[in-house]
Design a protein around this motif. Structure first.
Motif, PDB file in Angstrom:
ATOM      1  N   VAL A 117      42.907  -0.435  19.102  1.00 22.60           N
ATOM      2  CA  VAL A 117      43.267  -1.701  18.460  1.00 22.60           C
ATOM      3  C   VAL A 117      42.767  -1.619  17.018  1.00 22.60           C
ATOM      4  CG1 VAL A 117      43.003  -4.204  18.496  1.00 22.60           C
ATOM      5  CG2 VAL A 117      42.996  -2.912  20.661  1.00 22.60           C
ATOM      6  N   LEU A 118      43.695  -1.632  16.056  1.00 23.64           N
ATOM      7  CA  LEU A 118      43.289  -1.544  14.665  1.00 23.64           C
ATOM      8  C   LEU A 118      42.614  -2.844  14.261  1.00 23.64           C
ATOM      9  CD1 LEU A 118      43.349   0.192  12.081  1.00 23.64           C
ATOM     10  CD2 LEU A 118      45.480  -0.977  11.470  1.00 23.64           C
ATOM     11  N   PRO A 119      41.316  -2.799  13.955  1.00 22.26           N
ATOM     12  CA  PRO A 119      40.592  -4.033  13.614  1.00 22.26           C
ATOM     13  C   PRO A 119      41.252  -4.769  12.438  1.00 22.26           C
ATOM     14  CG  PRO A 119      39.066  -2.202  13.922  1.00 22.26           C
ATOM     15  CD  PRO A 119      40.441  -1.612  13.917  1.00 22.26           C
ATOM     16  N   ILE A 120      40.963  -6.043  12.369  1.00 22.85           N
ATOM     17  CA  ILE A 120      41.456  -6.965  11.337  1.00 22.85           C
ATOM     18  C   ILE A 120      42.929  -7.296  11.536  1.00 22.85           C
ATOM     19  CG2 ILE A 120      41.766  -7.407   8.849  1.00 22.85           C
ATOM     20  CD1 ILE A 120      39.333  -5.638   8.317  1.00 22.85           C
ATOM     21  N   ARG A 137      48.015  -3.598  -5.842  1.00 21.08           N
ATOM     22  CA  ARG A 137      47.538  -4.808  -5.164  1.00 21.08           C
ATOM     23  C   ARG A 137      48.150  -4.813  -3.770  1.00 21.08           C
ATOM     24  NH1 ARG A 137      45.022  -8.586  -8.116  1.00 21.08           N
ATOM     25  NH2 ARG A 137      44.910  -8.220 -10.364  1.00 21.08           N
ATOM     26  N   LEU A 138      47.471  -5.473  -2.843  1.00 22.16           N
ATOM     27  CA  LEU A 138      47.951  -5.443  -1.465  1.00 22.16           C
ATOM     28  C   LEU A 138      49.174  -6.338  -1.301  1.00 22.16           C
ATOM     29  CD1 LEU A 138      45.041  -4.257  -1.348  1.00 22.16           C
ATOM     30  CD2 LEU A 138      45.022  -4.975   1.045  1.00 22.16           C
ATOM     31  N   ASN A 139      50.140  -5.851  -0.511  1.00 24.98           N
ATOM     32  CA  ASN A 139      51.440  -6.530  -0.414  1.00 24.98           C
ATOM     33  C   ASN A 139      51.580  -7.310   0.905  1.00 24.98           C
ATOM     34  OD1 ASN A 139      51.953  -4.612   1.566  1.00 24.98           O
ATOM     35  ND2 ASN A 139      53.261  -3.342   0.268  1.00 24.98           N
ATOM     36  N   GLU A 140      52.817  -7.618   1.240  1.00 22.45           N
ATOM     37  CA  GLU A 140      53.095  -8.469   2.392  1.00 22.45           C
ATOM     38  C   GLU A 140      52.865  -7.780   3.731  1.00 22.45           C
ATOM     39  OE1 GLU A 140      56.751  -6.127   1.360  1.00 22.45           O
ATOM     40  OE2 GLU A 140      55.249  -7.296   0.225  1.00 22.45           O
ATOM     41  N   GLU A 143      45.407 -13.198   4.217  1.00 24.63           N
ATOM     42  CA  GLU A 143      44.244 -13.411   3.344  1.00 24.63           C
ATOM     43  C   GLU A 143      43.976 -12.237   2.398  1.00 24.63           C
ATOM     44  OE1 GLU A 143      42.487 -12.063   7.396  1.00 24.63           O
ATOM     45  OE2 GLU A 143      44.229 -13.185   6.621  1.00 24.63           O
ATOM     46  N   TYR A 144      44.635 -11.093   2.654  1.00 28.40           N
ATOM     47  CA  TYR A 144      44.460  -9.925   1.779  1.00 28.40           C
ATOM     48  C   TYR A 144      45.601  -9.785   0.761  1.00 28.40           C
ATOM     49  CZ  TYR A 144      40.683  -8.053   4.675  1.00 28.40           C
ATOM     50  OH  TYR A 144      39.497  -7.855   5.335  1.00 28.40           O
TER      51      TYR A 144
END
Length: 889
Positions: free
Chosen positions: A246-249, A301-304, A309-310
């Protein structure tokens, strides 16, 4: 009469202008002879001359001038590269100073502005090459964005696309988040930085309390993980392969896959796989058909594709948040300090991001096969040969070549997109519209691909596009393939390999027969020059201070195959002194009426000393020519230096002085003519290395009685000496014996600290009849040059107390020094000097025997220590020899 002082600045400007005005550099003037072609690696149009340029262009110029003198039709093809990103940044900085961006101007106006800049300021590097004495055919100068080369670029792109060797694909590239473009590996600077290694625990699905620990230096990329990889033979994880974590977050389930990329000896043996943001992970992803989740936009920058929240966060802010959240979840196992190599854009200065994006790629693997075979079979040879291993290593593991760049300055890709994004790749928009109409069955509007091509794409065509291809020109037929490429090792992959691929594919022949790879120019301590270290040496400063010839000769003399050049200003000063020595020798010849004689035949000289210098000159011309042809530039420079300074100036002119001052008119006339001829030959052989002073002396030595008498040709157009039938073994052996004897006596005087004014006799024991005869002939010369009181041949009654003995061939020279120096004091001095050197050698041996020192010290520091030890060992050997002589006295 020559001025007392040589003034390089006046001479260099004068002769270069004359060479250009008279077309001395132009190819095609000898149509019936064999061509000789070198392609100038096109420097960036934004560039200015640095020491690497000075080396590579000096070596190319030596080859060009040498083969021109050998009668070849020499073409050194010049030109400049449009340098996409570098040039665009120059103009964008100008706009920024005006408060504008390129977007304010729009693409067409911006391109117009770049062309304007190129016209006004883009010639700096070519002006500086002229200062270096470079002799390319400037009338044929090309630019990678000129119309002829642009035509070649379009044809190559279209042809390769139609052949299936250029295609569009979604792959990882080096993405510059500041410049918003893909960049080549050469534009990525790997810097050592102090960072961290974060160890995260990923829960295994359905196995409460079971985790796989992975380590990463880029925690933010975990949000794009699509697998965890373990080695297929790692028994710790055999039972987990095929399960999910399970990939955290994010909560996403990602598989545990078996792949040999994972190293069971490293860390936990498990690695997180982020195919969209790591080049190695990308390959793992392809092998296992994993999803490729791109989590960054063009600004990094982090995308969709990440939790809400990121989204929109800067990558480094996201890193902090990921670490904090993992710690809060109890999934942060530990953090280690870690030294890593981090990629930075060499122009933007920001961290480069591996980014998944649609780009144009060349099928380099297919094009590489013939290029590998060409080197394997010797059609193209590397010098030094070991560089072919570097070439093979890269070519046999070559990846698709990303050729598209997201900037405006460059060759715009000849591709147009239809309404459904189908690309139509054609030479012109009209042809693309026709192809689209045929495809869709009706007329449609097309949109041009905004990207431009990587500058390496256009420069890959340089050996044939500059000669007129795709047109079938006479120049292309005559000068392709070229003879040699001279370049640095750092662009074997980026330029050399690509030229090999393109040349073989489009011309059916290798682009060059030899690839000479020269080394780096470092500072005097062996460190790489860089602005941050403050150790950059500007070649133009050295030219201003010491003259162009001195810099050129220094670089050539230090250019040993396979060894980096350690450049100190003192070296250039030393070779400036060589220029002065040559100038003074020419002035001495002039003062003694040594004038060139048109009917002089070196094969007919009678006097031993003249037969000797003629033979030595012939040997030197041959040796220097052979070294140039074998790319042993340092040997070539060393050969002519030793002959000029040593054989000609220090020996022959000294031997000639008494003849000039004597009463034998015939000997005087022959020696004057021989000296003038030998000086002429020196100027010929030195010309490729030191073109300015040689051309000036050639011109001035033709003056007779103060009246200019210009030679039929300038020296640049003269022939390389062809000296056959002039070697005289008997004269050579006789005069070499004189040189050896005088040298031996001088060495003793130096080693024993004998005062220069002191005179003492020399007794020659066990001399053969030949030696006795030579001594009778040259007694006065030897006594004068060795500063001897007298010379006696004797086999008995030789004083040995306080005498030093030196063996020269079969005879022993006995030098009684007891009355000249304090033998005991001299022994004590030599013993002390030897002990001091022993101490220095011991210190170095201790360092070199220390594994910790060898492991931590920089390679150049270790090499410096080895060189010091070698110097001290040689010095010690000489002192020991001197002490042994004194002990036997």
């Amino acid at each position: 009469m020559l001025d007392k002082t040589y003034r390089p600045a006046e001479v260099e400007a004068k002769h270069y202008q004359l060479w250009e005005e008279t077309g001395a550099f132009r190819a095609g003037q000898k149509p019936s002879t064999l061509p000789y072609t070198i392609m100038m690696p096109p420097p960036n149009v934004t560039g200015s001359l640095h020491m690497g340029h000075a080396l590579t262009f000096t070596l190319q110029d030596i080859l060009t001038r040498y083969y021109r003198m050998r009668g070849r039709d020499a073409l050194w093809q010049p030109g400049t590269d449009h340098a996409g990103i570098a040039t665009q940044m120059v103009v964008e900085r100008q706009l920024a100073a005006e408060g504008k961006t390129r977007h304010d101007l729009g693409r067409d106006s911006f391109i117009e502005r770049v062309w304007q800049w190129k016209g006004e300021s883009g010639g700096t590097i070519t002006r500086q090459l002229r200062r270096l004495g470079a002799s390319p055919d400037w009338s044929r100068e090309r630019f990678t964005m000129d119309e002829g080369l642009s035509k070649a670029v379009r044809k190559v792109f279209v042809d390769l696309h139609k052949q299936g060797l250029i295609y569009r694909d979604k792959r990882l590239v080096n993405w510059d988040p500041k410049l918003h473009t893909a960049i080549s590996d050469l534009e990525v600077e790997q810097r050592e930085v102090q960072g961290h290694m974060w160890h995260f625990k990923y829960p295994v699905e359905g196995m409460e309390g079971t985790f796989i620990t992975v380590a990463t230096t880029r925690p933010e990329t975990m949000l794009g993980d699509t697998a965890v990889a373990v080695h297929p033979e790692d028994e710790r994880y055999t039972a987990l392969v095929g399960k999910n974590v399970v990939l955290p977050i994010t909560g996403r389930l990602i598989p545990i896959v078996a792949d040999e990329y994972s190293d069971p000896e490293k860390g936990t043996g498990a690695v997180k796989i982020t195919p969209a943001h790591d080049f190695n992970d990308f390959e793992v992803g392809r092998r296992h058909n994993l999803p490729m989740i791109n989590i960054f936009d063009r600004d990094a920058r982090l995308n969709e594709n990440v939790p809400a929240e990121y989204q929109g966060m800067d990558r480094f802010e996201a890193r902090k948040k990921v670490v904090a959240e993992m710690e809060a979840l109890g999934l942060l196992e530990k953090i280690d300090n870690h030294t890593l190599m981090q990629p930075f854009g060499d122009r933007s200065g920001v961290v480069i991001e591996p980014w998944l994006t649609d780009q144009w790629f060349v099928d380099a693997a297919t094009l590489a096969k013939p290029a590998i075979e060409a080197v394997e079979t010797g059609k193209t040879q590397f010098v030094p040969k070991h560089w072919e291993n570097t070439y093979f290593e890269w070519m046999r593991n070559i990846q698709p070549w990303c050729v598209s760049r997201q900037i405006w300055w460059g060759h715009q890709i000849p591709a147009w997109y239809g309404p459904d994004q189908t690309p139509f790749v054609e030479l012109t928009e009209e042809e693309a519209l026709a192809a689209a109409e045929k495809h869709y069955g009706h007329k449609v509007e097309l949109t041009r691909d905004p990207d431009v091509l990587d500058t390496w794409f256009s420069s890959a065509l340089w050996p044939f596009s500059t000669l007129g291809w795709p047109d079938k020109t006479p120049e292309l037929d005559r000068y392709y393939p070229t003879d040699v490429l001279v370049t640095g090792f750092d662009i074997i992959f980026f330029w050399v390999a690509r030229m090999m691929m393109m040349g073989l594919h489009f011309m059916g022949e290798v682009p060059f027969k030899h690839i000479y790879i020269h080394a780096l120019v470092r500072d005097e301590k062996g460190q790489k020059m860089s602005k941050s270290k403050g150790n950059v040496i500007d070649p133009l400063d050295l030219i201003e201070k010491y003259g162009c010839d001195a810099l050129r000769f220094t670089l050539t003399a230090l250019a040993a195959q396979g060894r980096d050049i350690k450049l100190a200003e003192s070296r250039v000063e030393g070779y400036r002194n060589f220029s002065t020595k040559l100038w003074n020798a020419a002035r001495f010849c002039q003062m003694n009426e040594c004038l060139p004689q048109p009917d002089f035949d070196p094969a007919k000289v009678k006097h031993t000393v003249n037969r000797w210098i003629v033979g030595k000159m012939a040997e030197t011309a041959d040796r220097v020519g052979e070294a140039v042809e074998a790319y042993r530039f340092n040997d070539a420079a060393g050969g002519i230096y030793q002959f000029t300074w040593g054989t000609f100036c220090d020996w022959y002119l000294e031997f000639a002085k008494p003849i000039f001052q004597g009463d034998d008119a015939e000997a005087k006339a022959e020696t004057r003519a021989t000296a003038a001829w030998a000086l002429d030959m020196i100027l010929h052989v030195l010309h490729p290395f030191m073109p300015f002073i040689t051309e000036e002396l050639w011109e001035q030595m033709a003056e007779q009685d103060g009246v200019a008498n210009p030679r039929a040709n300038r020296l640049i157009s003269a022939e390389w000496p062809k000296l056959e039938g002039v070697l005289d073994a008997e004269a050579d052996a006789e005069m070499d014996w004189v040189v050896r004897l005088v040298t031996a006596v001088r060495a003793v005087r130096s080693e024993m600290n004998v005062p220069p004014s002191a005179r003492f006799p020399l007794y020659l024991k066990d001399a053969s009849e030949v030696t006795r005869k030579r001594l009778d002939t040259h007694r006065d010369k030897i006594a004068t040059l060795a500063r001897l009181d007298r010379i006696e041949v004797t086999d008995e009654g030789v004083p040995t107390a306080g005498a030093v003995q030196v063996v020269v061939d079969e005879a022993t020279a006995v030098l009684p020094l007891g009355d000249v120096i304090d033998i005991a004091q001299e022994k004590a001095r030599l013993t002390k000097e030897i002990a001091k050197l022993d101490g220095e050698i011991a210190k170095v041996d201790k360092k070199l025997g220390n594994e910790a020192f060898l492991a931590k010290a920089k390679p150049e520091v270790v090499e410096e220590q080895r060189e010091r030890r070698e110097e001290w060992a040689l010095a010690k050997a000489k002192l020991v020899e001197a002490l042994d002589r004194l002990s036997a006295a």
